[in-house]
Design a protein around this motif. Structure first.
Motif, PDB file in Angstrom:
ATOM      1  N   GLY A  70       0.671  -0.701   0.134  1.00 55.74           N
ATOM      2  CA  GLY A  70      -0.305   0.402   0.147  1.00 55.74           C
ATOM      3  C   GLY A  70       0.779   1.305   0.229  1.00 55.74           C
ATOM      4  O   GLY A  70       0.361   2.220   0.261  1.00 55.74           O
ATOM      5  N   GLY A  71       2.314   1.113  -0.229  1.00 56.62           N
ATOM      6  CA  GLY A  71       2.990   2.234  -0.400  1.00 56.62           C
ATOM      7  C   GLY A  71       2.883   3.198  -1.651  1.00 56.62           C
ATOM      8  O   GLY A  71       2.223   2.624  -2.094  1.00 56.62           O
ATOM      9  N   SER A  72       3.672   4.027  -2.009  1.00 58.35           N
ATOM     10  CA  SER A  72       3.347   4.578  -3.179  1.00 58.35           C
ATOM     11  C   SER A  72       4.351   4.623  -3.785  1.00 58.35           C
ATOM     12  O   SER A  72       6.167   4.453  -3.306  1.00 58.35           O
ATOM     13  CB  SER A  72       3.626   5.996  -3.129  1.00 58.35           C
ATOM     14  N   PRO A  73       4.802   3.876  -4.968  1.00 57.47           N
ATOM     15  CA  PRO A  73       6.227   3.482  -6.141  1.00 57.47           C
ATOM     16  C   PRO A  73       6.593   5.396  -5.836  1.00 57.47           C
ATOM     17  O   PRO A  73       7.890   4.767  -6.071  1.00 57.47           O
ATOM     18  CB  PRO A  73       4.854   3.352  -6.885  1.00 57.47           C
ATOM     19  N   TYR A  74       6.461   5.767  -6.355  1.00 61.17           N
ATOM     20  CA  TYR A  74       7.119   7.768  -6.348  1.00 61.17           C
ATOM     21  C   TYR A  74       7.798   6.656  -5.145  1.00 61.17           C
ATOM     22  O   TYR A  74       9.398   7.890  -4.942  1.00 61.17           O
ATOM     23  CB  TYR A  74       5.865   8.772  -6.634  1.00 61.17           C
ATOM     24  N   GLN A  97       1.631  11.846  -7.746  1.00 60.51           N
ATOM     25  CA  GLN A  97       2.439  10.959  -7.898  1.00 60.51           C
ATOM     26  C   GLN A  97       2.880  10.538  -6.305  1.00 60.51           C
ATOM     27  O   GLN A  97       3.367   9.116  -5.752  1.00 60.51           O
ATOM     28  CB  GLN A  97       3.705  11.219  -8.072  1.00 60.51           C
ATOM     29  N   ILE A  98       2.849  11.358  -4.719  1.00 64.14           N
ATOM     30  CA  ILE A  98       3.229  10.801  -3.829  1.00 64.14           C
ATOM     31  C   ILE A  98       2.062  10.007  -3.000  1.00 64.14           C
ATOM     32  O   ILE A  98       2.708   9.282  -2.857  1.00 64.14           O
ATOM     33  CB  ILE A  98       3.578  12.071  -2.588  1.00 64.14           C
ATOM     34  N   LEU A  99       0.802  10.618  -3.571  1.00 61.79           N
ATOM     35  CA  LEU A  99       0.313   9.937  -2.590  1.00 61.79           C
ATOM     36  C   LEU A  99      -0.624   8.837  -3.597  1.00 61.79           C
ATOM     37  O   LEU A  99      -1.677   8.176  -3.227  1.00 61.79           O
ATOM     38  CB  LEU A  99      -1.120  10.832  -2.625  1.00 61.79           C
TER      39      LEU A  99
END
Lengths: 177, 126
Positions: A155-159, B62-64
């Motif tokens: 559930g983390g963000s790839p960015y 992108q961050i979220l």
């Protein structure tokens, strides 16, 4: 004799007469000045009130904008979060902030508090590991910890994962030198 | 003697001034490059919001990890990322700050969109 007495009496009468009229004239002047100031104050209050009502009706949307910006400024200054997005080109400072570790000459330290990071005690190189390998080990541990928390599969963000990897690469390459 | 002193001071001032101007120019160029990279394809209100909050709409998305501005999805991702990067569990405060700023930027964008919709509907009525 009579004329002198009469004239002196007249003078005295004039003196008596003058004093009350002098006092009366001062009193009247005082009254007039007071009235003038009261009128001026009243008019001033009235104009301020009218202007305020007019301004309120006219500038209600502007006031809303002002309160919003004031609220935003107050909240942003009270919280101690770092401002802005990521840097265009990642710097060593940003990389060390992302991983929460600072390395300098064989001695890496996990930063405790963002506000008082400068007051952290200087770290001393561990006797067993010295030099770049100590740096790399610490960097790798920090990277693994942050990556596990921010893993895209969980559930983390790839960015963010990209940024974390970039930080690790940057610190490792500079720790090699 | 005084003449030499004056010359030295003058040369020193020139050097300092030149270095300062160069630093200023570099700073301008860097900030303009950053602003360009941020707000290339945004409306003027969005560009203003990007400048104030310091992060572009694209980077915030992108961050979220949200592709469309869905409030529930934004809130869900924000809650998860905020919790995960908390200092108490060993996370990075810097990353948490970026998550917070991204949420702020997306909230602002939603507000701008809502205002635009309201204006459009009002204009359609009249």
């Amino acid at each position: 004799m009579e004329g002198a007495a009469a004239s002196s009496e007249g003078l005295r009468y004039a003196e008596y007469a003058r004093v009350p009229t002098g006092a009366g004239k001062g009193q009247a002047e005082l009254d007039r000045g007071l009235a003038r100031t009261m009128i001026a104050v009243g008019l001033g209050v009235a104009t301020v009130a009218f202007a305020g009502r007019y301004a309120f009706h006219l500038w209600k949307p502007l006031e809303q904008a002002i309160t919003e910006t004031a609220k935003r400024i107050s909240t942003s200054s009270l919280s101690s979060y770092y401002k802005g997005g990521f840097e265009q080109k990642m710097s060593r400072r940003e990389a060390s902030l992302i991983l929460g570790v600072r390395c300098s000459g064989g001695c890496c330290e996990v930063t405790r508090s963002p506000l008082f990071s400068r007051l952290n005690k200087p770290c001393f190189p561990q006797p067993l590991l010295k030099g770049p390998s100590a740096d790399k080990a610490k960097i790798r541990t920090a990277h693994r910890r942050i990556m596990i928390l921010n893993h895209p599969d969980k559930g983390g963000s790839p960015y963010l994962a990209t940024k974390i990897n970039e930080a690790k690469d940057l610190l490792e390459s500079s720790a090699k030198n | 003697m005084a003449k030499y002193l004056a010359q030295i001071i003058l040369v020193g001032a020139q050097v300092v001034g030149r270095a300062f101007m160069r630093a200023l120019r570099q700073e301008f160029a860097a900030s303009r490059a950053a602003a360009d990279a941020r707000g290339r394809s945004e409306r003027p209100q969005s560009a203003a919001a990007s400048r104030i909050i310091g992060i572009s709409l694209q980077e915030a998305q992108q961050i979220l990890n949200v592709s469309n501005l869905n409030p529930e999805e934004i809130q869900k991702n924000y809650d998860h990322l905020f919790k995960v990067n908390d200092k108490s569990v060993g996370g990075s405060f810097y990353l948490q700050s970026k998550v917070v700023r991204a949420k702020e930027r997306l909230d602002e964008e939603l507000r701008i969109q809502a205002k635009d919709e309201k204006e459009k509907s009002q204009k359609a009525e009249t």
